[in-house]
Scaffold this motif. Structure first.
Motif, PDB file in Angstrom:
ATOM      1  N   GLU A 182      -0.039   2.390   9.852  1.00 53.98           N
ATOM      2  CA  GLU A 182      -0.759   1.218  10.363  1.00 53.98           C
ATOM      3  C   GLU A 182      -1.174   1.105   8.461  1.00 53.98           C
ATOM      4  OE1 GLU A 182      -2.964   0.060  13.145  1.00 53.98           O
ATOM      5  OE2 GLU A 182      -1.861   1.503  14.490  1.00 53.98           O
ATOM      6  N   TYR A 183      -1.975   1.507   8.155  1.00 53.93           N
ATOM      7  CA  TYR A 183      -2.397   1.418   6.303  1.00 53.93           C
ATOM      8  C   TYR A 183      -1.754   1.190   5.485  1.00 53.93           C
ATOM      9  CZ  TYR A 183      -7.470   1.852   7.860  1.00 53.93           C
ATOM     10  OH  TYR A 183      -8.886   1.766   8.247  1.00 53.93           O
ATOM     11  N   VAL A 184      -0.368   1.697   5.789  1.00 50.59           N
ATOM     12  CA  VAL A 184       0.916   1.743   4.529  1.00 50.59           C
ATOM     13  C   VAL A 184       1.281   0.804   5.630  1.00 50.59           C
ATOM     14  CG1 VAL A 184       3.488   2.350   4.500  1.00 50.59           C
ATOM     15  CG2 VAL A 184       0.948   4.357   4.969  1.00 50.59           C
ATOM     16  N   ASP A 185       1.917  -0.089   6.320  1.00 48.52           N
ATOM     17  CA  ASP A 185       2.356  -1.286   6.843  1.00 48.52           C
ATOM     18  C   ASP A 185       1.685  -2.367   6.280  1.00 48.52           C
ATOM     19  OD1 ASP A 185       4.553   0.223   7.804  1.00 48.52           O
ATOM     20  OD2 ASP A 185       3.937  -0.316   9.904  1.00 48.52           O
ATOM     21  N   GLY A 186      -0.020  -2.202   6.302  1.00 51.93           N
ATOM     22  CA  GLY A 186      -0.414  -3.426   6.189  1.00 51.93           C
ATOM     23  C   GLY A 186      -0.903  -3.853   4.927  1.00 51.93           C
ATOM     24  N   ILE A 187      -1.051  -2.948   4.073  1.00 56.21           N
ATOM     25  CA  ILE A 187      -0.833  -2.508   2.433  1.00 56.21           C
ATOM     26  C   ILE A 187       0.080  -3.157   1.628  1.00 56.21           C
ATOM     27  CG2 ILE A 187      -0.825  -1.058   0.503  1.00 56.21           C
ATOM     28  CD1 ILE A 187      -3.479  -1.844   0.872  1.00 56.21           C
ATOM     29  N   ILE A 188       1.018  -3.417   2.704  1.00 53.38           N
ATOM     30  CA  ILE A 188       2.740  -2.999   1.546  1.00 53.38           C
ATOM     31  C   ILE A 188       2.444  -5.466   1.906  1.00 53.38           C
ATOM     32  CG2 ILE A 188       5.484  -2.974   2.159  1.00 53.38           C
ATOM     33  CD1 ILE A 188       5.189  -0.194   2.137  1.00 53.38           C
ATOM     34  N   ASP A 189       2.412  -5.445   3.174  1.00 55.53           N
ATOM     35  CA  ASP A 189       2.144  -6.819   3.826  1.00 55.53           C
ATOM     36  C   ASP A 189       1.994  -7.215   2.691  1.00 55.53           C
ATOM     37  OD1 ASP A 189       3.913  -6.312   5.656  1.00 55.53           O
ATOM     38  OD2 ASP A 189       3.160  -6.225   7.576  1.00 55.53           O
ATOM     39  N   TYR A 190       0.128  -6.838   2.153  1.00 54.11           N
ATOM     40  CA  TYR A 190      -0.602  -7.560   1.378  1.00 54.11           C
ATOM     41  C   TYR A 190      -0.099  -7.770   0.527  1.00 54.11           C
ATOM     42  CZ  TYR A 190      -5.089  -8.903  -0.860  1.00 54.11           C
ATOM     43  OH  TYR A 190      -6.088  -9.054  -1.315  1.00 54.11           O
ATOM     44  N   CYS A 191       0.601  -6.802  -0.608  1.00 57.95           N
ATOM     45  CA  CYS A 191       0.742  -6.470  -1.734  1.00 57.95           C
ATOM     46  C   CYS A 191       2.228  -7.234  -1.973  1.00 57.95           C
ATOM     47  CB  CYS A 191       0.425  -4.966  -2.447  1.00 57.95           C
ATOM     48  SG  CYS A 191      -1.000  -4.380  -1.869  1.00 57.95           S
ATOM     49  N   TYR A 192       2.568  -7.444  -0.654  1.00 55.88           N
ATOM     50  CA  TYR A 192       4.435  -7.722  -1.016  1.00 55.88           C
ATOM     51  C   TYR A 192       5.096  -6.867  -1.718  1.00 55.88           C
ATOM     52  CZ  TYR A 192       2.767 -12.687   0.483  1.00 55.88           C
ATOM     53  OH  TYR A 192       1.398 -12.817   1.389  1.00 55.88           O
ATOM     54  N   SER A 193       4.993  -5.909  -1.851  1.00 53.43           N
ATOM     55  CA  SER A 193       5.146  -4.784  -2.690  1.00 53.43           C
ATOM     56  C   SER A 193       4.702  -2.806  -2.528  1.00 53.43           C
ATOM     57  CB  SER A 193       4.827  -4.949  -4.151  1.00 53.43           C
ATOM     58  OG  SER A 193       5.755  -3.710  -5.059  1.00 53.43           O
ATOM     59  N   LYS A 194       6.821  -2.571  -2.445  1.00 50.99           N
ATOM     60  CA  LYS A 194       5.971  -1.298  -2.107  1.00 50.99           C
ATOM     61  C   LYS A 194       6.130  -0.584  -3.090  1.00 50.99           C
ATOM     62  CE  LYS A 194       9.249  -0.675   2.352  1.00 50.99           C
ATOM     63  NZ  LYS A 194      10.300   0.391   2.298  1.00 50.99           N
ATOM     64  N   ASP A 195       5.852  -0.801  -4.768  1.00 54.37           N
ATOM     65  CA  ASP A 195       5.684  -0.205  -5.890  1.00 54.37           C
ATOM     66  C   ASP A 195       3.942   0.241  -6.349  1.00 54.37           C
ATOM     67  OD1 ASP A 195       7.086   0.155  -8.898  1.00 54.37           O
ATOM     68  OD2 ASP A 195       5.629  -1.354  -8.757  1.00 54.37           O
ATOM     69  N   THR A 240      -2.403  -5.879  -7.968  1.00 53.05           N
ATOM     70  CA  THR A 240      -3.262  -6.738  -6.705  1.00 53.05           C
ATOM     71  C   THR A 240      -3.939  -5.897  -6.490  1.00 53.05           C
ATOM     72  OG1 THR A 240      -0.651  -7.081  -6.046  1.00 53.05           O
ATOM     73  CG2 THR A 240      -2.284  -7.381  -4.445  1.00 53.05           C
ATOM     74  N   LEU A 241      -4.730  -4.525  -6.314  1.00 54.69           N
ATOM     75  CA  LEU A 241      -5.577  -3.765  -5.272  1.00 54.69           C
ATOM     76  C   LEU A 241      -6.532  -4.340  -6.575  1.00 54.69           C
ATOM     77  CD1 LEU A 241      -5.189  -1.318  -2.427  1.00 54.69           C
ATOM     78  CD2 LEU A 241      -5.569  -4.072  -2.405  1.00 54.69           C
ATOM     79  N   ASN A 242      -6.357  -4.662  -7.725  1.00 52.88           N
ATOM     80  CA  ASN A 242      -7.326  -4.534  -8.173  1.00 52.88           C
ATOM     81  C   ASN A 242      -8.087  -3.211  -8.714  1.00 52.88           C
ATOM     82  OD1 ASN A 242      -6.794  -7.401  -9.599  1.00 52.88           O
ATOM     83  ND2 ASN A 242      -8.722  -7.721  -7.654  1.00 52.88           N
ATOM     84  N   ILE A 243      -7.776  -2.195  -8.863  1.00 54.41           N
ATOM     85  CA  ILE A 243      -7.559  -0.532  -9.502  1.00 54.41           C
ATOM     86  C   ILE A 243      -7.185  -0.045 -10.481  1.00 54.41           C
ATOM     87  CG2 ILE A 243      -7.484   1.598  -8.262  1.00 54.41           C
ATOM     88  CD1 ILE A 243      -6.908   1.085  -5.292  1.00 54.41           C
ATOM     89  N   ASN A 244      -8.046   0.359 -11.225  1.00 56.98           N
ATOM     90  CA  ASN A 244      -7.529   0.631 -12.830  1.00 56.98           C
ATOM     91  C   ASN A 244      -6.186   2.192 -12.459  1.00 56.98           C
ATOM     92  OD1 ASN A 244      -8.779  -2.130 -13.814  1.00 56.98           O
ATOM     93  ND2 ASN A 244     -10.339  -1.395 -13.971  1.00 56.98           N
ATOM     94  N   ILE A 245      -6.121   2.211 -13.336  1.00 59.18           N
ATOM     95  CA  ILE A 245      -5.315   3.421 -14.003  1.00 59.18           C
ATOM     96  C   ILE A 245      -5.755   3.507 -15.363  1.00 59.18           C
ATOM     97  CG2 ILE A 245      -3.921   4.843 -13.990  1.00 59.18           C
ATOM     98  CD1 ILE A 245      -1.788   2.658 -11.661  1.00 59.18           C
ATOM     99  N   LYS A 246      -5.998   4.937 -15.488  1.00 54.11           N
ATOM    100  CA  LYS A 246      -6.401   5.216 -16.940  1.00 54.11           C
ATOM    101  C   LYS A 246      -5.857   6.369 -17.328  1.00 54.11           C
ATOM    102  CE  LYS A 246      -9.422   5.322 -20.293  1.00 54.11           C
ATOM    103  NZ  LYS A 246      -9.008   5.012 -22.036  1.00 54.11           N
ATOM    104  N   ARG A 247      -5.445   6.975 -18.360  1.00 59.88           N
ATOM    105  CA  ARG A 247      -4.327   8.018 -18.587  1.00 59.88           C
ATOM    106  C   ARG A 247      -5.348   8.496 -19.692  1.00 59.88           C
ATOM    107  NH1 ARG A 247      -1.103   4.739 -17.516  1.00 59.88           N
ATOM    108  NH2 ARG A 247       0.985   4.798 -15.959  1.00 59.88           N
ATOM    109  N   ILE A 248      -5.407  10.086 -18.723  1.00 60.96           N
ATOM    110  CA  ILE A 248      -6.323  10.783 -19.858  1.00 60.96           C
ATOM    111  C   ILE A 248      -5.822  11.423 -19.889  1.00 60.96           C
ATOM    112  CG2 ILE A 248      -8.937   9.507 -19.325  1.00 60.96           C
ATOM    113  CD1 ILE A 248      -9.381  11.795 -17.309  1.00 60.96           C
ATOM    114  N   ASP A 249      -6.438  12.197 -21.164  1.00 62.78           N
ATOM    115  CA  ASP A 249      -5.488  14.031 -21.743  1.00 62.78           C
ATOM    116  C   ASP A 249      -6.059  15.508 -20.638  1.00 62.78           C
ATOM    117  OD1 ASP A 249      -4.974  15.977 -24.103  1.00 62.78           O
ATOM    118  OD2 ASP A 249      -6.274  17.011 -23.356  1.00 62.78           O
ATOM    119  N   LYS A 250      -5.417  15.444 -20.382  1.00 65.69           N
ATOM    120  CA  LYS A 250      -5.295  16.753 -19.135  1.00 65.69           C
ATOM    121  C   LYS A 250      -6.337  17.357 -19.616  1.00 65.69           C
ATOM    122  CE  LYS A 250      -2.672  20.093 -21.320  1.00 65.69           C
ATOM    123  NZ  LYS A 250      -1.673  21.282 -21.035  1.00 65.69           N
TER     124      LYS A 250
END
Length: 146
Positions: A8-21, A28-38
């Motif tokens: 249900e969470y997955v379906d809700g997020i996909i509906d809310y964001c209009y995307s599966k990407d 859409t959720l304003n969560i930042n992605i920061k790539r850093i050295d391993k």
């Protein structure tokens, strides 16, 4: 372990964001992605780390050397933590009173569902978990939920 409630969470997020990407969902959720050295000490040897409040922002720190498809799985897994485990602070997560294995299993299940990863048992009969994990760019542990 009954994980159907996560669907249900997955379906809700996909509906809310209009995307599966996964990248569009993060945006859409304003969560930042920061790539850093391993080797960055922030990761403490892990592939990624979700921080709910990093200078007022939700951020996932992720290794910058992961293959693209595996990076998507790791980001989906961390998104699972962000959405499913909202009441768990990092300090509590590292304590002995929290069932870390259960939380990791839930995040794995969430990742497989949001990425729509399914494995036809007949088609992959005879393959080892390691081979399947490498082929689908997921962790071996997550394959218990497909």
């Amino acid at each position: 372990m009954d994980l159907a409630w996560i669907d249900e969470y997955v379906d809700g997020i996909i509906d809310y964001c209009y995307s599966k990407d996964i990248f569009e969902i993060y945006n859409t959720l304003n969560i930042n992605i920061k790539r850093i050295d391993k080797d960055d000490c922030l990761l403490q040897g892990n592939e990624a780390l979700y921080i709910r409040n990093h200078f007022g922002l939700e951020t996932v720190f992720i290794r910058d050397d992961l293959p693209y498809k595996y990076e998507k799985f790791i980001l989906a897994h961390e998104l699972g933590h962000a959405l499913l485990h909202t009441e768990i602070a990092k300090a509590a997560y590292n304590s002995k009173i929290i069932n870390k294995g259960k939380l990791e299993n839930q995040a794995d299940y969430f990742a497989l569902k949001i990425l729509d990863i399914k494995i036809d048992e007949d088609l992959y009969e005879g393959y080892t978990l390691e081979q399947l994990a490498r082929g689908f760019y997921v962790t071996e542990e997550s394959l218990y939920y497909v």
